[in-house]
Motif scaffolding. Structure first.
Motif, PDB file in Angstrom:
ATOM      1  N   SER A 168      -0.621  10.087   2.423  1.00 22.29           N
ATOM      2  CA  SER A 168       0.323   9.305   2.481  1.00 22.29           C
ATOM      3  C   SER A 168       1.264   9.471   3.744  1.00 22.29           C
ATOM      4  O   SER A 168       2.239   8.676   4.210  1.00 22.29           O
ATOM      5  CB  SER A 168       1.181   9.269   1.271  1.00 22.29           C
ATOM      6  N   ASP A 169       1.006  10.453   4.511  1.00 20.98           N
ATOM      7  CA  ASP A 169       2.138  10.742   5.723  1.00 20.98           C
ATOM      8  C   ASP A 169       1.645  10.363   6.941  1.00 20.98           C
ATOM      9  O   ASP A 169       0.500  10.646   7.634  1.00 20.98           O
ATOM     10  CB  ASP A 169       2.276  12.370   5.974  1.00 20.98           C
ATOM     11  N   PRO A 170       2.262   9.338   7.705  1.00 17.51           N
ATOM     12  CA  PRO A 170       1.716   8.680   8.800  1.00 17.51           C
ATOM     13  C   PRO A 170       1.697   9.702   9.967  1.00 17.51           C
ATOM     14  O   PRO A 170       0.895   9.346  11.100  1.00 17.51           O
ATOM     15  CB  PRO A 170       3.078   7.550   9.157  1.00 17.51           C
TER      16      PRO A 170
ATOM     17  N   GLY B 216      -2.039   9.952  10.874  1.00 16.97           N
ATOM     18  CA  GLY B 216      -2.782   8.869  11.162  1.00 16.97           C
ATOM     19  C   GLY B 216      -1.770   7.643  10.726  1.00 16.97           C
ATOM     20  O   GLY B 216      -1.152   7.592   9.697  1.00 16.97           O
ATOM     21  N   LYS B 217      -1.876   6.626  11.534  1.00 10.86           N
ATOM     22  CA  LYS B 217      -1.232   5.285  11.471  1.00 10.86           C
ATOM     23  C   LYS B 217      -1.428   4.636  10.340  1.00 10.86           C
ATOM     24  O   LYS B 217      -0.588   3.841   9.595  1.00 10.86           O
ATOM     25  CB  LYS B 217      -1.090   4.561  12.764  1.00 10.86           C
ATOM     26  N   THR B 218      -2.658   4.500   9.929  1.00  7.40           N
ATOM     27  CA  THR B 218      -3.096   3.851   8.722  1.00  7.40           C
ATOM     28  C   THR B 218      -3.941   4.706   7.520  1.00  7.40           C
ATOM     29  O   THR B 218      -4.165   5.768   7.773  1.00  7.40           O
ATOM     30  CB  THR B 218      -4.160   2.785   8.999  1.00  7.40           C
ATOM     31  N   ALA B 219      -3.846   4.067   6.349  1.00  3.64           N
ATOM     32  CA  ALA B 219      -4.348   4.947   5.215  1.00  3.64           C
ATOM     33  C   ALA B 219      -5.927   5.225   5.398  1.00  3.64           C
ATOM     34  O   ALA B 219      -6.182   6.341   5.203  1.00  3.64           O
ATOM     35  CB  ALA B 219      -4.073   4.157   3.898  1.00  3.64           C
TER      36      ALA B 219
ATOM     37  N   GLU C 151      -7.236   5.599   8.777  1.00  5.47           N
ATOM     38  CA  GLU C 151      -7.504   6.700   9.512  1.00  5.47           C
ATOM     39  C   GLU C 151      -7.014   8.060   8.910  1.00  5.47           C
ATOM     40  O   GLU C 151      -7.686   9.118   9.223  1.00  5.47           O
ATOM     41  CB  GLU C 151      -6.219   6.436  10.784  1.00  5.47           C
ATOM     42  N   ARG C 152      -6.153   8.099   8.006  1.00  8.01           N
ATOM     43  CA  ARG C 152      -5.667   9.371   7.306  1.00  8.01           C
ATOM     44  C   ARG C 152      -7.008   9.912   6.629  1.00  8.01           C
ATOM     45  O   ARG C 152      -7.330  11.234   6.422  1.00  8.01           O
ATOM     46  CB  ARG C 152      -4.400   9.436   6.725  1.00  8.01           C
TER      47      ARG C 152
END
Length: 410
Positions: free
Chosen positions: A311-313, A316-319, A321-322
């Protein structure tokens, strides 16, 4: 008696026609590789394959997914998590016997040919023409590595996996062009190292280090001849030759690899005979991943770490990417959990509430001024069984918790 037909019931004329047809295809492929400047492969006009020169020149190899380790504040392991159980190791940390075994059984002329094996292709064409089907392949170790890269990139997408493994001329041509590039960039040793780290060996083990640990509970550098042969034999069909489920089939396959190693003079006949007589010697380490394997009581904190990461940008900028970063793994995640504080949390919980009580309790210790979580636990253990739960009562719904509770007195 009548005239007998060989080649699966084909007449001599039919065999000749099939052989000619397969030879034309092979010739077109070879011509396209040998003379790429000539443009299309002849079959391109019919939409069978793309022009050789039009194919991308660079194979983009995605980072291989590995296991990640979550640590407490003192560096102790809380849990190991992974999307694919893999630990990448350099070639020097892989047993020489393992290196020889995989080359012997999968591509014995690996060090003699380039990205493609012309002799192998011609042999396969001949065998397939005689059998009336596809009884023999001609993929080099380099080509197999390229295919594995596509499969790795496809992940769990069934359509992409099917596309990466489909038996079409177009895919083979793309595979061949990338193989040429890989040979130039990595060289034989680099290809062998990458191949052994990417390949699936069954039992959820990806790469030779995970396979050595799974089947023999030892590092890949310590594999002996029969162990190496067993693992090399799994590559062709991890399910068929799985030693856990079919010991006799696994032994036969292992001994085939050992015999091949002797045939190419990687080992002596005496070593081969001794290795064939050796028991499988399995020492299975069952795959264990995820927060359910966390040290006592820390499963909920482990799950909180995962959800905080996703949940932390910062990660990664998007869910999406994370999620990809988490699945790719290879991470060492250091946390604020204090082992002594966690022990005190668990002791307090167990002294007050049993795991099978109708009510449940949860405790979270947070350091004033910093917000660091030093302990987290609850009376019902983390898990999926009876009197277990994945719901973390210490957090809100977005982090895996419930609707919340009325706070008590401080």
């Amino acid at each position: 008696m009548g005239n007998k037909r060989s080649g699966g019931g084909l007449s001599p004329a039919q065999q000749a026609a099939k052989f000619l047809g397969v030879s034309v295809v092979a010739g077109a492929v070879l011509a396209g590789i040998a003379l790429p400047a000539a443009g299309a492969l002849g079959l391109a006009a019919k939409g069978s394959v793309e022009g050789f020169d039009e194919l991308p020149a660079n194979l983009k190899t995605p980072p291989l997914s590995q296991r990640s380790t979550i640590l407490d504040a003192e560096g102790g392991k809380i849990a190991t998590v992974y999307y694919r159980d893999r630990t990448i190791v350099p070639l020097k940390d892989i047993s020489p016997y393992m290196q020889k075994a995989i080359v012997a059984i999968e591509d014995s002329r690996f060090y003699e040919h380039g990205a493609i094996d012309l002799k192998g292709i011609l042999r396969a064409v001949n065998e397939n023409a005689q059998s009336g089907g596809v009884s023999q392949g001609a993929s080099t170790l380099t080509q197999q590595y390229v295919k594995n890269v596509f499969v790795e990139e496809a992940g769990d997408d069934a359509d992409k996996v099917a596309e990466a493994t489909q038996q079409t001329i177009g895919r083979k041509v793309r595979e061949l062009k990338f193989a040429i590039q890989i040979e130039e960039e990595l060289g034989k040793k680099g290809i062998l190292e990458n191949y052994l780290n990417i390949t699936f060996f069954g039992q959820q083990a990806y790469g030779i280090e995970a396979a050595a640990q799974r089947y023999f509970s030892k590092p890949a550098k310590d594999l002996n001849i029969p162990e190496s042969a067993l693992l090399a034999g799994l590559v062709q069909s991890p399910s068929r030759y799985d030693p856990v489920n079919d010991e006799q089939e696994a032994i036969k396959r292992r001994n085939t690899v050992i015999q091949r190693m002797a045939a190419v003079r990687d080992i002596t006949p005496e070593e081969a005979e001794k290795a064939k007589k050796a028991p499988l010697g399995l020492k299975i380490s069952r795959p264990s991943s995820g927060c359910i394997t966390a040290v006592k009581g820390a499963g909920f904190f482990c799950d909180y770490v995962r959800r905080a990461f996703l949940s932390d940008p910062v990660f990664g900028k998007t869910a999406e990417e994370r999620q990809k970063t988490w699945e790719r793994g290879g991470l060492t995640i250091r946390t604020t959990l204090d082992p002594k504080a966690q022990e005190s949390v668990q002791a307090a919980i167990e002294n007050g509430v049993n795991k099978d009580d109708e009510v449940a309790t949860a405790v979270a210790l947070v350091e004033p001024g910093t917000g660091k979580i030093t302990g987290m636990g609850q009376s019902r253990p983390y898990g999926y069984g009876k009197n277990e739960t994945e719901m973390n009562l210490s957090v809100n719904a977005s982090m895996g918790g419930g609707a919340g509770y009325q706070p008590g007195s401080t």
